[in-house]
Scaffold this active site. Structure first.
Site, PDB file in Angstrom:
ATOM      1  N   HIS A 132       8.813 -34.258 -10.373  1.00 41.83           N
ATOM      2  CA  HIS A 132       8.485 -34.682  -9.001  1.00 41.83           C
ATOM      3  C   HIS A 132       7.614 -35.927  -9.065  1.00 41.83           C
ATOM      4  CE1 HIS A 132       4.274 -33.142  -8.944  1.00 41.83           C
ATOM      5  NE2 HIS A 132       4.751 -32.133  -9.652  1.00 41.83           N
ATOM      6  N   ASP A 187       5.835 -37.028  -6.178  1.00 45.55           N
ATOM      7  CA  ASP A 187       4.692 -36.963  -5.270  1.00 45.55           C
ATOM      8  C   ASP A 187       3.483 -36.450  -6.047  1.00 45.55           C
ATOM      9  OD1 ASP A 187       5.922 -34.286  -5.313  1.00 45.55           O
ATOM     10  OD2 ASP A 187       4.373 -33.766  -3.858  1.00 45.55           O
ATOM     11  N   ASP A 239       1.086 -35.129 -13.970  1.00 45.69           N
ATOM     12  CA  ASP A 239       1.678 -34.257 -12.951  1.00 45.69           C
ATOM     13  C   ASP A 239       2.144 -35.076 -11.752  1.00 45.69           C
ATOM     14  OD1 ASP A 239       2.350 -31.985 -11.487  1.00 45.69           O
ATOM     15  OD2 ASP A 239       0.317 -31.676 -10.769  1.00 45.69           O
ATOM     16  N   GLU A 259       6.662 -31.737  -3.837  1.00 46.82           N
ATOM     17  CA  GLU A 259       6.327 -30.499  -4.560  1.00 46.82           C
ATOM     18  C   GLU A 259       4.876 -30.093  -4.330  1.00 46.82           C
ATOM     19  OE1 GLU A 259       4.952 -27.848  -7.711  1.00 46.82           O
ATOM     20  OE2 GLU A 259       4.258 -29.898  -7.353  1.00 46.82           O
ATOM     21  N   GLU A 260       3.972 -31.056  -4.332  1.00 46.92           N
ATOM     22  CA  GLU A 260       2.559 -30.732  -4.210  1.00 46.92           C
ATOM     23  C   GLU A 260       2.188 -30.214  -2.826  1.00 46.92           C
ATOM     24  OE1 GLU A 260       0.888 -30.464  -6.697  1.00 46.92           O
ATOM     25  OE2 GLU A 260       1.296 -32.018  -8.199  1.00 46.92           O
ATOM     26  N   HIS A 305      -4.661 -32.391 -10.752  1.00 48.52           N
ATOM     27  CA  HIS A 305      -5.214 -32.064  -9.428  1.00 48.52           C
ATOM     28  C   HIS A 305      -6.709 -32.377  -9.332  1.00 48.52           C
ATOM     29  CE1 HIS A 305      -1.834 -29.013  -8.149  1.00 48.52           C
ATOM     30  NE2 HIS A 305      -1.359 -30.043  -8.833  1.00 48.52           N
TER      31      HIS A 305
END
Length: 450
Positions: A90, A92, A123, A156-157, A423
């Site tokens: 992903h 995003d 990520d 996705e996030e 994150h």
């Protein structure tokens, strides 16, 4: 690193991959268009589409998914009669949080102490480059032996399920014999790991109301029911004294039977402050991979600066519940909502709203694809044996794909090992992990093709 020709090719391609990752990280592709312009996400999507076209993908499309974001799809045909492998990542990313807390700008890929720093570096924009490197290495060493589909998700996030719904509406699009989800990570740097389970997730917003409007705390405090105090009571009911998650009716005693997670290592990975206890009971792996975990993600209440002496009329919170494999996320959501309503004190008015959900996932690690990956990892990581670990996070798409394509084997690998700090501020990727995993993925495709 192995002296295999594929490994040598990947090593030669790594400097160029770093430059490409810098371009991709520069897009502020947070799929919350109230915070960041839609054009940033569209720019990243177009970058990936162009990269796929440059690799010879014959069918490249930007898919408009139901949540208002775009996923990038590409198809590269292989030899006649070959198997089909779907590669997922992903583009995003999570918001950078406090940009001032980053040592270097979050959307500017920066090398420091042997790692590359930037939001999304691990990520999961690094995952996009991992797929590209693997395919390029195969092309340079005899060709790609399978049909390849690539899907790069755009939300996705956010957990808004755009690609899940799109896949359900177009079930033929992502059909494959094996699916490689490039969005997890090794248990630690240098230890090849396939993620065999994922916890599911549900998000519930809870609103508590007690008064028609705020009141003076001196004149009314002590008898007037405070909505913020009621909400605090409700949220506190979700944890036992030791911090274990306690949702009425939800089992919280499962045991993890795979790779152990040393408590000292976990404290280091999680950067727990000296003298602060871990929460919960059982082994660390039980707590983070096999049991439910509740987290209060946010509370709407007056900030300390500018607060007035008032009894609050209303308050709300966003609650996340991670759901272990074997537990239905829909049922867990109902249990959470009933719990929140049942534990609201003083007859306060309470309402709950589910705003996101994803099912847990458990892979079949006995399948031929797993053996092909184990053999590939043995070359990419000499002297190390493939490990199977759980992951406390959620990738709802996994269960959607497993339901749509029950015959497909699903493997989860990626760049998000603990040092990556995904994150969080100062997210980074290890270039050595990018190199090794790209080699592993390329060799996996060779092994799997037979």
């Amino acid at each position: 690193m192995s002296s295999h020709p594929v490994a040598e090719t990947v090593a030669s391609l790594l400097p160029g991959a770093r430059a490409e990752l810098a371009e991709l990280v520069a897009f502020k592709s947070v799929a919350d268009f109230d915070q960041y312009p839609r054009s940033e996400s569209e720019g990243a999507a177009n970058w990936i589409a162009d990269a796929l076209r440059a690799e010879g993908f014959t069918d490249v499309a930007l898919l408009d998914t139901p949540d208002g974001t775009q996923s990038v799809y590409g198809y590269l045909p292989g030899p006649e009669g070959a198997k089909t492998v779907l590669l997922y990542a992903h583009y995003d990313v999570q918001p950078p949080l406090d940009e001032a807390a980053w040592a270097t700008p979050p959307f500017e890929l920066t090398e420091r102490d042997g790692r590359w720093y930037g939001r999304g570096a691990a990520d999961c924009k690094g995952g996009v480059l991992m797929h590209l490197l693997a395919l390029r290495a195969l092309k340079a060493n005899g060709g790609i032996p399978v049909h390849v589909k690539v899907i790069a998700e755009g939300s996705e996030e956010q957990g808004t399920g755009g690609l899940e719904r799109y896949a359900e509406q177009h079930p033929q699009l992502l059909t494959a014999d094996t699916i490689v989800i490039g969005d997890t990570g090794n248990f630690r740097v240098g230890l090849p790991t396939v993620t065999s389970t994922l916890r599911g997730m549900t998000l519930v917003r809870v609103q508590v109301d007690t008064l028609e409007g705020n009141l003076h705390s001196g004149q009314f405090g002590g008898a007037a029911p405070d909505a913020l105090a009621a909400l605090i009571r409700v949220l506190d009911s979700l944890r036992a004294e030791d911090g274990s998650t306690t949702v009425d009716g939800l089992a919280a005693d499962s045991v993890w039977d795979g790779l152990a997670y040393d408590e000292t290592q976990f404290r280091k990975d999680a950067k727990v402050l000296d003298g602060v206890d871990l929460i919960g009971s059982g082994a660390v792996a039980d707590r983070v991979w096999a049991r439910p975990a509740v987290t209060v993600l946010g509370i709407d209440c007056p900030p300390v600066v500018g607060a007035t002496p008032s009894v609050q009329a209303g308050a709300r919170a966003l609650v996340s519940l991670r759901v272990p494999p074997g537990v239905d996320a829909t049922e867990a959501t109902k249990l959470l909502q009933v719990h929140l309503e049942a534990h609201t004190p003083w007859g306060a008015r309470v309402s709950t709203e589910q705003i996101g959900q994803g099912q847990a996932f458990r892979a079949d690690t006995t399948s031929p694809a797993y053996q092909a990956m184990a053999d590939a990892m043995a070359v990419a990581y000499p002297g190390e044996e493939l490990q199977y670990a759980g992951q406390g996070g959620s990738i709802p798409l996994c269960n959607t794909l497993a339901a749509l394509y029950p015959q497909a084997e699903i493997l989860l690998i990626g760049l998000s090992e603990p040092e990556a700090q995904i994150h969080a501020v100062n997210e980074s990727v290890s270039p050595q992990e990018l190199e090794r995993l790209s080699v592993a993925e390329a060799l996996f495709l060779l092994n799997y093709a037979g």
